[in-house]
Design a protein around this motif. Sequence first.
Motif, PDB file in Angstrom:
ATOM      1  N   SER A 166      39.741  50.676  34.781  1.00 34.40           N
ATOM      2  CA  SER A 166      39.479  51.935  35.369  1.00 34.40           C
ATOM      3  C   SER A 166      39.059  52.268  36.918  1.00 34.40           C
ATOM      4  O   SER A 166      37.439  51.657  37.126  1.00 34.40           O
ATOM      5  CB  SER A 166      38.677  53.395  34.641  1.00 34.40           C
ATOM      6  N   ASP A 183      36.135  61.695  45.769  1.00 37.24           N
ATOM      7  CA  ASP A 183      35.337  61.435  46.857  1.00 37.24           C
ATOM      8  C   ASP A 183      34.647  59.787  46.745  1.00 37.24           C
ATOM      9  O   ASP A 183      35.224  59.713  47.762  1.00 37.24           O
ATOM     10  CB  ASP A 183      34.051  62.558  47.694  1.00 37.24           C
ATOM     11  N   GLY A 184      34.473  60.155  45.582  1.00 33.59           N
ATOM     12  CA  GLY A 184      33.900  58.921  45.569  1.00 33.59           C
ATOM     13  C   GLY A 184      34.975  56.992  45.278  1.00 33.59           C
ATOM     14  O   GLY A 184      35.001  56.069  46.196  1.00 33.59           O
ATOM     15  N   GLY A 198      30.585  62.525  40.967  1.00 32.10           N
ATOM     16  CA  GLY A 198      30.598  64.039  38.932  1.00 32.10           C
ATOM     17  C   GLY A 198      30.151  62.678  37.509  1.00 32.10           C
ATOM     18  O   GLY A 198      30.066  63.980  36.685  1.00 32.10           O
ATOM     19  N   CYS A 199      31.465  62.895  37.133  1.00 30.63           N
ATOM     20  CA  CYS A 199      31.502  62.313  36.255  1.00 30.63           C
ATOM     21  C   CYS A 199      30.715  61.489  35.702  1.00 30.63           C
ATOM     22  O   CYS A 199      29.987  61.684  34.570  1.00 30.63           O
ATOM     23  CB  CYS A 199      32.888  61.417  35.428  1.00 30.63           C
TER      24      CYS A 199
HETATM   25  C1  LIG Z   1      35.006  49.818  41.123  1.00 32.66           C
HETATM   26  C2  LIG Z   1      33.943  51.028  39.915  1.00 32.66           C
HETATM   27  N1  LIG Z   1      32.759  50.921  40.479  1.00 32.66           N
HETATM   28  C3  LIG Z   1      31.992  51.995  39.694  1.00 32.66           C
HETATM   29  C4  LIG Z   1      33.309  52.625  38.603  1.00 32.66           C
HETATM   30  C5  LIG Z   1      32.441  53.452  37.812  1.00 32.66           C
HETATM   31  N2  LIG Z   1      32.184  54.661  38.039  1.00 32.66           N
HETATM   32  C6  LIG Z   1      33.352  55.309  37.035  1.00 32.66           C
HETATM   33  S1  LIG Z   1      33.593  56.666  37.693  1.00 32.66           S
HETATM   34  C7  LIG Z   1      32.812  56.539  38.747  1.00 32.66           C
HETATM   35  C8  LIG Z   1      32.200  57.553  40.073  1.00 32.66           C
HETATM   36  C9  LIG Z   1      33.679  58.451  40.445  1.00 32.66           C
HETATM   37  O1  LIG Z   1      33.370  59.526  41.637  1.00 32.66           O
HETATM   38  P1  LIG Z   1      34.765  60.188  42.516  1.00 32.66           P
HETATM   39  O2  LIG Z   1      36.329  59.446  42.862  1.00 32.66           O
HETATM   40  O3  LIG Z   1      34.082  61.014  43.287  1.00 32.66           O
HETATM   41  O4  LIG Z   1      35.153  60.990  40.706  1.00 32.66           O
HETATM   42  P2  LIG Z   1      34.381  61.778  39.673  1.00 32.66           P
HETATM   43  O5  LIG Z   1      33.744  61.736  38.908  1.00 32.66           O
HETATM   44  O6  LIG Z   1      33.183  62.941  40.813  1.00 32.66           O
HETATM   45  O7  LIG Z   1      35.724  63.188  39.806  1.00 32.66           O
HETATM   46  C10 LIG Z   1      31.696  55.877  38.920  1.00 32.66           C
HETATM   47  C11 LIG Z   1      31.177  54.984  39.707  1.00 32.66           C
HETATM   48  C12 LIG Z   1      34.363  51.925  38.351  1.00 32.66           C
HETATM   49  N3  LIG Z   1      35.088  52.511  37.813  1.00 32.66           N
HETATM   50  N4  LIG Z   1      34.962  51.444  39.130  1.00 32.66           N
END
Ligand SMILES: Cc1ncc(C[n+]2csc(CCOP(=O)(O)OP(=O)(O)O)c2C)c(N)n1
Length: 618
Positions: free
Chosen positions: A446, A473-474, A504-505
């Motif tokens: 993931s 967005d992340g 968000g998640c």
């Molecule tokens: C490289 C990496 N860093 C940190 C994480 C932990 N993590 C899982 S989901 C997430 C947030 C994802 O944000 P976004 O892509 O905006 O999706 P949203 O949760 O907002 O749907 C994080 C920090 C990860 N899975 N992979």
Amino acid sequence: MKTIKLTMAQALVRYLMAQKVQTNDGVQPMFAGVWGIFGHGNVAGLGEALHEVKETLPTYRAHNEQGMAHAAIAYAKAHNRRQMMACTTSIGPGAANMVTAAALAHVNRLPVLFLPGDTFANRTPDPVLQQVESFGDPTISTNDCFRPVSRYFDRITRPEQIITSLPQAMRVLTDSVDCGPVTFCLSQDVQAEAYDFPESFFDEKVHRVRRQGADTFELDEAIATLKAAKNPIIISGGGVHYSEAYSELHEFAEKHGIPVAETQAGKGSIAWNHPNYVGAIGVTGSNAANQLAQKADVVLAVGTRLQDFTTASRTLFSNPEATLIQLNVAAFDAIKHNAQSLVVDAKLGLQALSSGLESWSAQSGWLAEGQDAIATWNQYYDKVTAAEGVETRTGLPSDAQVLGAVKRNVNPNDVVVCAAGGLPGDLHKLWRTDQAKGYHVEYGYSCMGYEIAGGLGVKMANPDNDVIVVVGDGSYMMMNSELATSVMMGHKLIVVVLDNRGYGCINRLQNATGGAPFNNLLEDCVTIEGGAPKLDFAAHAAAMGATSEKVGSIAELEQAMARAKAADSTYVVTLDTDPYLTADGGYWWDVAVPEVSVRTEVNTARENYVDAKKKQPY
Ligand SMILES: Cc1ncc(C[n+]2csc(CCOP(=O)(O)OP(=O)(O)O)c2C)c(N)n1
Ligand SMILES: [Mg+2]
């Protein structure tokens, strides 16, 4: 013996070109190309060798080593591990950038050949630029970081070493059990050194993925267990894809009246509207599959690692009488959870089980219960993915609504790609997969940042279908540079960016474990007064050469999707979404809550956590 004088790099490249693989489309080159970002340590040696053969074995330039490796890994996954790519980097940070991708390939058991450059074997110019210099061990370089995340690792310090090592590497890359990343660290002086290689070393070799048959005792035991079952369920995992056991799975389920649930990696192994399909299972599962999993007296897990998302951290199969059969080609997986093991290739295993079971069938009414449950879930799907009528806290569209709009505007053969954030959960629960390889979600590691780069690899494997990358967005911010590569190489992607202003998640997970909203959504972070500036994803994508637009509603998204489908190059659509709402379903996930805290919310969450943990077997 006839020999030919080549540099080690020239010999390596010539050997890779001689490797072929048996696929459903006949004999194909095993290596479709080499991704490379050159620097010192690969530009002079391997770079020269690759240039010479670029018409037959193409070299592709990316913008980030991790990104190019994601593309290579996604390409192999899209080809069910039959065809693959290699990736070459310079000796230091370039190589280190690729280590995360190596871990991703390792977890997901996906083949990729890493060729990082390495420091000089002769050590004459040491310390060279980018050499880490271990004080106590001159044999250590950045590339040692690949060791724990490679299935096969070698450092080439003499040219002739590749004669014995490369065949082992090919074995690993084509082996259904060992399959995963192979790392060859190529000392830069040795790349350029010549040797008289035997010509026979470069003879064409056609690889076939070996199919492991079953042990008679294990097979008989599994047949006996199934014959005594009334309410069995099949969990279809990624191994069903890699074994290409699709028709065997469908025939087995139909003949014996068994409902089929899917893991993330297994999704697509059975179509969403197949009469035996009961949906996604586990933490990101549908209510239908999870309801059946709780009642099942035999769980037949096929080709799955049974990670915590599938078993709901070992709480999902809660019938005290339940027996777990692990049908898996890898003994490593087959013994997990104290299961009854059936070590066998999925295709052969399902065939053998089916003939042993003869006319046996699950209890009448059991499949019908599954069909009723999935029918109820399908009604829920219609409601939650509709363009209108979904209430969210912010009034912005939900992820499920976006997925519904995307699905309504793509073809059954198109492929959806995702990896991290809230989207994989809603995709697993809600994406209606029409064809086996229509769903490409990397949920073993993931890894944020896989999405766009991985999408590029999927597109290279599927030039005739659209590839739709759905990304938060992340994840977009974490790695987007291969968007420019997709434009540059003419591999069209459709990218939908769901901007909910943060992680968000993880914010939801923080909240569910009693935590205060902190450091996840941008509004809860250290920012300038007035908050973080709004990111303009459409402008960003345009700056990388994509066509892009921002839309303000689901209705507008549907129209934009039509434009994106009609476009002939990469098209990015972005919209603001709600960070709070996710689809129903799912199941408990073990995330450790602090034992003591000054927050009452944490203390309450801890009590619930301790209670929930009692359902785990140990
Ligand atoms: C490289 C990496 N860093 C940190 C994480 C932990 N993590 C899982 S989901 C997430 C947030 C994802 O944000 P976004 O892509 O905006 O999706 P949203 O949760 O907002 O749907 C994080 C920090 C990860 N899975 N992979
Ligand atoms: Mg987000």
